[in-house]
Design an enzyme around this catalytic site. Structure first.
Site, mmCIF file in Angstrom:
data_model
loop_
_atom_site.group_PDB
_atom_site.id
_atom_site.type_symbol
_atom_site.label_atom_id
_atom_site.label_comp_id
_atom_site.label_asym_id
_atom_site.label_seq_id
_atom_site.Cartn_x
_atom_site.Cartn_y
_atom_site.Cartn_z
ATOM 1 N N LEU A 1 -97.230 80.732 72.028
ATOM 2 C CA LEU A 1 -97.548 79.381 72.515
ATOM 3 C C LEU A 1 -98.398 79.427 73.773
ATOM 4 C CD1 LEU A 1 -94.072 77.704 71.986
ATOM 5 C CD2 LEU A 1 -96.162 77.214 70.714
ATOM 6 N N GLY A 2 -98.258 80.482 74.537
ATOM 7 C CA GLY A 2 -99.060 80.572 75.756
ATOM 8 C C GLY A 2 -98.615 81.731 76.626
ATOM 9 N N GLY B 1 -98.118 82.957 80.749
ATOM 10 C CA GLY B 1 -98.028 82.529 82.138
ATOM 11 C C GLY B 1 -98.136 83.737 83.039
ATOM 12 N N GLY C 1 -95.590 85.150 84.684
ATOM 13 C CA GLY C 1 -94.442 86.035 84.572
ATOM 14 C C GLY C 1 -94.260 86.624 83.181
ATOM 15 N N THR D 1 -94.704 85.688 78.566
ATOM 16 C CA THR D 1 -95.299 85.031 77.404
ATOM 17 C C THR D 1 -94.287 84.086 76.770
ATOM 18 O OG1 THR D 1 -96.592 87.016 77.038
ATOM 19 C CG2 THR D 1 -96.436 85.509 75.178
ATOM 20 N N VAL D 2 -94.784 82.968 76.216
ATOM 21 C CA VAL D 2 -93.912 82.023 75.513
ATOM 22 C C VAL D 2 -94.231 82.075 74.013
ATOM 23 C CG1 VAL D 2 -93.150 79.617 75.324
ATOM 24 C CG2 VAL D 2 -93.845 80.529 77.551
ATOM 25 N N LYS E 1 -89.174 82.256 76.075
ATOM 26 C CA LYS E 1 -89.999 82.753 77.182
ATOM 27 C C LYS E 1 -89.528 84.135 77.573
ATOM 28 C CE LYS E 1 -92.001 81.686 81.563
ATOM 29 N NZ LYS E 1 -92.652 80.625 82.299
ATOM 30 N N ASP F 1 -92.220 74.526 91.413
ATOM 31 C CA ASP F 1 -93.460 74.919 90.735
ATOM 32 C C ASP F 1 -93.917 73.829 89.768
ATOM 33 O OD1 ASP F 1 -95.619 76.582 90.136
ATOM 34 O OD2 ASP F 1 -94.509 77.716 88.620
HETATM 35 P P1 ATP Z 1 -96.367 79.921 85.037
HETATM 36 O O1 ATP Z 1 -96.052 81.307 84.619
HETATM 37 O O2 ATP Z 1 -96.839 79.859 86.432
HETATM 38 O O3 ATP Z 1 -95.266 78.971 84.725
HETATM 39 P P2 ATP Z 1 -97.635 78.636 82.841
HETATM 40 O O4 ATP Z 1 -96.773 77.422 82.982
HETATM 41 O O5 ATP Z 1 -99.042 78.406 82.444
HETATM 42 O O6 ATP Z 1 -97.646 79.456 84.173
HETATM 43 P P3 ATP Z 1 -95.694 79.558 80.909
HETATM 44 O O7 ATP Z 1 -94.623 78.807 81.590
HETATM 45 O O8 ATP Z 1 -95.401 80.955 80.491
HETATM 46 O O9 ATP Z 1 -96.998 79.646 81.815
HETATM 47 O O10 ATP Z 1 -96.152 78.720 79.661
HETATM 48 C C1 ATP Z 1 -97.336 79.010 78.983
HETATM 49 C C2 ATP Z 1 -97.658 77.911 77.995
HETATM 50 O O11 ATP Z 1 -96.725 77.953 76.920
HETATM 51 C C3 ATP Z 1 -97.549 76.495 78.547
HETATM 52 O O12 ATP Z 1 -98.750 76.083 79.162
HETATM 53 C C4 ATP Z 1 -97.254 75.673 77.300
HETATM 54 O O13 ATP Z 1 -98.463 75.312 76.644
HETATM 55 C C5 ATP Z 1 -96.470 76.660 76.430
HETATM 56 N N1 ATP Z 1 -95.013 76.389 76.481
HETATM 57 C C6 ATP Z 1 -94.144 76.788 77.437
HETATM 58 N N2 ATP Z 1 -92.885 76.407 77.179
HETATM 59 C C7 ATP Z 1 -92.939 75.716 76.005
HETATM 60 C C8 ATP Z 1 -91.966 75.026 75.192
HETATM 61 N N3 ATP Z 1 -90.669 74.974 75.541
HETATM 62 N N4 ATP Z 1 -92.387 74.408 74.067
HETATM 63 C C9 ATP Z 1 -93.698 74.458 73.717
HETATM 64 N N5 ATP Z 1 -94.657 75.071 74.429
HETATM 65 C C10 ATP Z 1 -94.310 75.709 75.558
HETATM 66 MG MG MG Z 2 -94.818 77.489 83.107
#
Ligand code: ATP
Ligand code: MG
Length: 285
Positions: A14-15, A17, A19, A21-22, A37, A141
């Site tokens: 999904l993405g 970050g 720290g 990967t999601v 996550k 955050d």
């Molecule tokens: P950080 O690490 O500073 O939080 P970030 O928010 O971009 O940076 P992540 O929290 O790892 O990184 O999330 C990455 C992406 O994954 C998000 O931008 C979002 O699009 C997706 N994502 C995160 N959590 C969920 C969720 N519960 N359901 C659907 N998509 C999600």
């Molecule tokens: Mg995030």
């Protein structure tokens, strides 16, 4: 209830970050979709693990329609956090899956939101703040990628990677990760420069500042504190916080929206609006 990490099947990424990967995952037992996550730690000292365990325990207590639910947390050996076995180098959190992605994704596709939509977002975030702050949790955050949208278009606060729990002394105690690991762009003046702003504040006011920045970003379609095209790096932000009198809200904003944003972006955290005050504000009410 998911008892083991290996009950989950990865479907998609999904993405990414700072720290970790999601992933979008499928749980066969209940035929449900979750988001997983996976956080990576470089430091696997006992202290870090103790903190991580404590944070995972706190996250499981969070139960609000305005905050992403974290169902369980696991070490990379598959075992639940809090079990007797020691963990490994990764820590995974099972969260509810949010179909609509993040507010960041929405801003990329739509560029700007209508004031009516921003008011919706702000209302949900403020109710999330009220819940978290009542539990003495400072998010720390708040930014567009940490505000997630579900299938019904409702917004929830996500990602406690750098969240704090305020201890008895009112000092924000740090759990899990270092602050400002990723972007500092949404950070309040008192976190940038605690001395100038009288000791750094209670942390709760910092969340309100970040909401103000996000709301204005949704209206302007770009990061609002810097000039168009200017990178929001540490030095630039520091200059804005110290030298610029107040944040400029564009003429296109309605009086209600302007007032809401100005109350959030009050530099002195003692004068900044509280969550309860903002919940009564005409812009969200
Ligand atoms: P950080 O690490 O500073 O939080 P970030 O928010 O971009 O940076 P992540 O929290 O790892 O990184 O999330 C990455 C992406 O994954 C998000 O931008 C979002 O699009 C997706 N994502 C995160 N959590 C969920 C969720 N519960 N359901 C659907 N998509 C999600
Ligand atoms: Mg995030």
């Amino acid at each position: 209830v998911i008892k083991n990490l290996f009950e989950l099947e990865k479907i998609a990424v999904l993405g990414h970050g700072n720290g970790g990967t999601v992933y979008k995952v499928f749980h066969k037992g209940t035929s449900s979709i979750y988001a997983l996550k996976v956080l990576r730690f470089n430091d696997d000292s006992d202290r870090v693990w103790q903190q991580a365990t404590r944070e995972a325990e706190i996250l499981k207590l969070v139960d609000s329609p305005f905050v992403i639910r974290c169902n369980s947390a696991f070490y990379n050996n598959g075992l639940a956090v809090g079990s007797d076995e020691p963990g490994g180098a990764d820590l995974s959190f099972v969260m509810e899956y949010m179909e609509g992605g993040s507010l960041q994704d929405l801003l990329v596709s739509r560029k700007t939101l209508l004031e009516k939509e921003i008011s919706e977002v702000a209302g949900c975030v403020l109710l999330g703040f009220r819940y978290l702050h009542d539990m003495q949790i400072v998010h720390g955050d708040i930014k567009p990628s940490n505000l997630l949208v579900n299938g019904e278009g409702k917004v929830k606060i996500a990602d406690f990677g750098v969240s704090h729990v305020v201890d008895g002394g009112g000092v924000a105690r740090h759990l899990l990760l270092e602050s400002c690991m990723g972007t500092c762009a949404y950070m309040s003046p008192e976190r940038f420069d605690p001395e100038r702003w009288g000791g750094g504040g209670d942390g709760f006011a910092g969340d309100v500042w970040s909401l103000g920045v996000v709301a204005l970003e949704c209206h302007m379609g770009r990061f609002p504190l810097t000039r168009a095209g200017q990178r929001p790096d540490w030095a630039t932000l520091m200059c804005i916080m110290c030298f610029r009198e107040r944040v400029e809200v564009p003429e296109t904003a309605s009086p209600e929206f302007r007032s809401f944003v100005e109350r959030c972006l009050e530099k002195d955290w003692r004068k900044r609006a509280t969550v309860d005050e903002l919940l009564e504000h005409p812009f969200v009410n």
